[in-house]
Design an enzyme around this catalytic site. Structure first.
Site, mmCIF file in Angstrom:
data_model
loop_
_atom_site.group_PDB
_atom_site.id
_atom_site.type_symbol
_atom_site.label_atom_id
_atom_site.label_comp_id
_atom_site.label_asym_id
_atom_site.label_seq_id
_atom_site.Cartn_x
_atom_site.Cartn_y
_atom_site.Cartn_z
ATOM 1 N N ASP A 1 0.758 -1.214 0.019
ATOM 2 C CA ASP A 1 0.170 0.003 0.002
ATOM 3 C C ASP A 1 0.800 1.151 0.026
ATOM 4 O OD1 ASP A 1 -2.428 1.254 0.167
ATOM 5 O OD2 ASP A 1 -2.242 1.504 2.452
ATOM 6 N N ASP B 1 -0.578 -0.694 6.098
ATOM 7 C CA ASP B 1 -0.737 0.062 7.631
ATOM 8 C C ASP B 1 -1.881 -0.408 8.316
ATOM 9 O OD1 ASP B 1 -2.379 1.402 6.171
ATOM 10 O OD2 ASP B 1 -1.435 3.515 6.510
ATOM 11 N N ASP C 1 -7.072 -1.370 4.616
ATOM 12 C CA ASP C 1 -6.722 -2.167 3.805
ATOM 13 C C ASP C 1 -6.811 -3.469 4.578
ATOM 14 O OD1 ASP C 1 -4.480 -1.773 5.359
ATOM 15 O OD2 ASP C 1 -3.460 -0.791 3.878
HETATM 16 P P1 ADP Z 1 -3.604 4.756 -0.364
HETATM 17 O O1 ADP Z 1 -3.936 3.519 -1.170
HETATM 18 O O2 ADP Z 1 -2.774 5.751 -0.802
HETATM 19 O O3 ADP Z 1 -3.594 4.244 1.113
HETATM 20 P P2 ADP Z 1 -6.586 5.319 0.253
HETATM 21 O O4 ADP Z 1 -7.449 4.072 -0.170
HETATM 22 O O5 ADP Z 1 -6.523 5.314 1.812
HETATM 23 O O6 ADP Z 1 -5.153 5.484 -0.431
HETATM 24 O O7 ADP Z 1 -7.017 6.741 -0.105
HETATM 25 C C1 ADP Z 1 -7.142 6.802 -1.580
HETATM 26 C C2 ADP Z 1 -7.649 8.154 -2.095
HETATM 27 O O8 ADP Z 1 -8.815 8.562 -1.518
HETATM 28 C C3 ADP Z 1 -6.527 9.142 -1.228
HETATM 29 O O9 ADP Z 1 -5.337 9.456 -2.122
HETATM 30 C C4 ADP Z 1 -7.545 10.522 -1.151
HETATM 31 O O10 ADP Z 1 -7.365 11.112 -2.397
HETATM 32 C C5 ADP Z 1 -8.887 9.823 -1.003
HETATM 33 N N1 ADP Z 1 -9.320 9.834 0.453
HETATM 34 C C6 ADP Z 1 -9.398 8.826 0.996
HETATM 35 N N2 ADP Z 1 -9.850 9.148 2.527
HETATM 36 C C7 ADP Z 1 -9.939 10.607 2.505
HETATM 37 C C8 ADP Z 1 -10.332 11.439 3.676
HETATM 38 N N3 ADP Z 1 -10.584 10.997 4.531
HETATM 39 N N4 ADP Z 1 -10.099 12.744 3.161
HETATM 40 C C9 ADP Z 1 -9.793 12.982 2.027
HETATM 41 N N5 ADP Z 1 -9.461 12.180 1.158
HETATM 42 C C10 ADP Z 1 -9.591 10.871 1.322
HETATM 43 MG MG MG Z 2 -3.885 3.443 2.871
#
Ligand code: ADP
Ligand code: MG
Length: 632
Positions: free
Chosen positions: A332, A525, A529
């Protein structure tokens, strides 16, 4: 040594001395001169035999009554009683003696690795200094409730998870993370149980009950680890179930058939009953499978111990075994490869003031544990009035929508903007973009950036050197950012703009493409996920210091945030498996050779003792090597 072990040691010494005296007397021809020499020698030899073997005989007897005859005690009892019946007194007593020496050795070795693990995991606190009416009282950690205040003096273990109300100090987290550099901690920060307070006095408000604290979770995990058996362990126990009866029947055949054949053929030459029965018994002792039955679980146990020493919690032997075959690692991005601490760079395309956009974003993020949310709140820095936020909805992989002071606010990525019908303007800078819309109208975006974690690059190149062929990064973040990060750390593949569900699909695709033997690792983390963690062959959670969800969902937990631990884990796994194979080969080879010699009447009871106990001791010594953490 425990009392039980000491008792056996004394019995071993007594019986060794007696046996040595008797054997000397026999060599000098004194035993023969005694009246009724055959019976007196029998009686004399029975003394060391009973001293050393009474408990084994009792166990064997109980086993027979219960109908479970095929265990080691049974084999030993049959072999030694048989030897006595054939007037091979010396051998009978010696087999029992060496068997007990082997048992003692094994129990010391198991105790040693168990102690080793609990020492490394020497994190169980004995007491907590609870503050009651301004006074301190020593209580059991179990008796402290959430919200209570405890005080930790320098040198004491932190008994429960909490938040520092007062004081600053440095804490030693070595037992938890394997990291020897102390961490500094100050007012307002979270502190986890199991570390040792080094310098200052800390007043802590407890946030979790003892049973839910990090220490308890970890101890539970380590204690349960050996119950999840590896394939090799399962194989050996199935093997032993078939093997032991086969051996017993072969021994019987060996003892009975040749003399019967001889009688039927009326041959005059060749050895008679006694000799063949003795060969059968020798065969029985040689083929006792204890070296394998004991050393293989011990190796895994030691390997898990080595891993916890290095700050890697492995939840079962099966996972330790699978780690060695890692060919694909999937990561991730946020919080795993990057720090997950975003810095706000700038606000673009906004009509309202920067400050107002940042305030709205922080308010909308009031309840999220996503790294983006935490960073925006930290940047805002002021108290957030949660009552001002209603109809809060977190959309996984997109962002947040909520009503703030009567306005519909959406904070998230382009997908979220589409959802609320606002036209997002994309950004020319590289970084994560947080778009903000109010009542469906676009209000601008916040550019935030996240640095690579120290060690990410190194870890990826180490993994490549360790023979991994595919290193994949998955992220919900925009293509531009994802690809830049992937390139910088040296990933072989990258997939961007994924929703949490898409991540599971990608991982499933990768699993379908690889062969059964290869292991796919997912490292995350634990924040949004968990489904992927459980889907992968081995799910690895990073930085368990805090995230409960991660500890629950993962198979392997890296106690601190260092990705380089992954390579250490794989090394430990490979070493453990190598030791297991060495032991299997050693034991089977020696036994096979001795069996062949035994069947043709060349190997005697002394060979048998070596093939059984000697090999077991060698195998156990070898297993203990798995306790040492190999260097990266
Ligand atoms: P990663 O794969 O980098 O861990 P996530 O799946 O957690 O990313 O989130 C994907 C995207 O969704 C983030 O890059 C962001 O653009 C958006 N996102 C998710 N949760 C939030 C939040 N609480 N506030 C703002 N944007 C969010
Ligand atoms: Mg994440």
């Amino acid at each position: 040594m425990t009392r039980k072990q000491k008792k056996i040691l004394i019995r071993i010494i007594v019986s060794t001395v007696l046996l040595a005296v008797l054997m000397t007397l026999e060599k000098l021809g004194i035993l023969e001169k005694l009246p009724f020499s055959r019976w007196t020698s029998l009686a004399l030899y029975l003394v060391p035999y009973i001293v050393i073997g009474y408990d084994i005989l009792r166990k064997a007897f109980k086993g027979i009554i219960k109908g479970q005859v095929m265990d080691e005690s049974f084999l030993m009892a049959v072999a030694t009683i048989g030897a006595f019946a054939l007037a091979e007194y010396e051998e009978g007593a010696a087999v029992m003696l060496f068997y007990q020496i082997g048992e003692l050795f094994q129990s010391v070795a198991v105790g040693k690795s168990r102690r080793n693990i609990s020492e490394l995991m020497d994190i169980r606190p004995d007491y907590a200094n609870k503050e009651m009416d301004g006074k301190l009282e020593k209580v059991d950690p179990d008796e402290v409730a959430i919200g209570d205040v405890i005080v930790i003096q320098p040198g004491e273990k932190v008994p429960l998870d909490g938040i520092v109300l007062e004081g600053a100090s440095s804490v030693d987290t070595k037992a938890l993370t394997g990291e020897s550099v102390p961490r500094s901690i100050k007012e307002g920060e979270e502190i986890i149980s199991g570390c040792i307070n080094l310098t200052g006095i800390l007043r802590i408000q407890v946030t979790k009950e003892f049973g839910e604290s990090t220490v308890s979770k970890i101890l539970e995990l380590v204690e349960n680890a050996s119950s999840r058996k590896s394939k090799s362990e399962n194989f050996i126990s199935r093997f032993a179930k078939v093997y032991t009866p086969v051996v017993c029947i072969s021994a019987l055949v060996l003892a009975v058939c040749p003399p019967v054949v001889r009688i039927l053929m009326k041959a005059a030459e060749g050895p008679m009953w006694g000799a063949w029965v003795l060969r059968g018994l020798t065969f029985l002792v040689i083929s006792c499978p204890c070296a394998l039955v004991i050393s293989i679980p011990l190796s895994f146990f030691a390997g898990i111990g080595a891993a916890s020493h290095a700050g890697i919690l492995v939840k079962g032997s099966n996972y330790l075994e699978r780690l060695a075959g890692t060919k694909i690692a999937v990561f991730d991005k946020t919080g795993t490869i990057t720090k997950g601490e975003f810095a706000v760079e700038s606000v673009h395309h906004n009509t309202a003031e920067d400050k107002e956009i940042l305030r709205l974003a922080a308010y909308a993020e009031c309840a999220s544990s996503h790294p983006i949310a935490i960073s925006l709140r930290t940047h805002y820095g002021k108290e957030i009035d949660r009552n001002a936020v209603t109809n809060y909805e977190a959309i996984s992989g997109e962002g947040i929508v909520a009503d703030i002071e009567g306005k519909k606010v959406a904070v998230g990525n382009e997908k979220l903007m589409q959802r609320v019908g606002a036209e997002a303007i994309s950004c020319s800078h590289t970084g994560t973009i947080v778009h903000v819309a109010v009542d469906g109208k676009y209000e601008g975006h916040i550019l935030i950036t996240d640095g690579l974690k120290e060690g990410s690059k190194q870890a990826i190149s180490d993994l490549k050197r360790a023979g991994l062929k595919k290193l994949v990064m998955l992220t919900g973040d925009a293509k531009k950012v994802g690809e830049a990060v992937a390139k910088e750390v040296g990933m072989t593949d990258v997939y961007t703009e994924l929703l949490p569900g898409d991540k599971v699909q990608e991982v499933e695709k990768l699993i379908a493409e690889k062969s059964e033997k290869e292991t796919l690792l997912f490292v995350g983390d634990g924040i949004n996920d968990a489904p992927v963690l459980t889907r992968a062959d081995v799910g690895v959670a990073m930085g368990a210091l805090g995230a409960d969800a991660a500890i629950e969902a993962a198979d392997v937990v890296l106690m601190d945030d260092d990705l380089r631990k992954l390579v250490t884990g794989i090394r430990i796994s490979k070493k453990t498996l190598r030791i297991v194979y060495e032991n299997i080969v050693l034991a089977l080879l020696v036994k096979l050779i001795c069996l062949v010699f035994g069947a043709i009447g060349y190997a005697n009871m002394w060979w048998a003792i070596f093939a059984d106990v000697g090999v077991m001791i060698l195998a156990v010594c070898n297993s203990i090597r798995a306790l040492r953490v190999p260097k990266n």
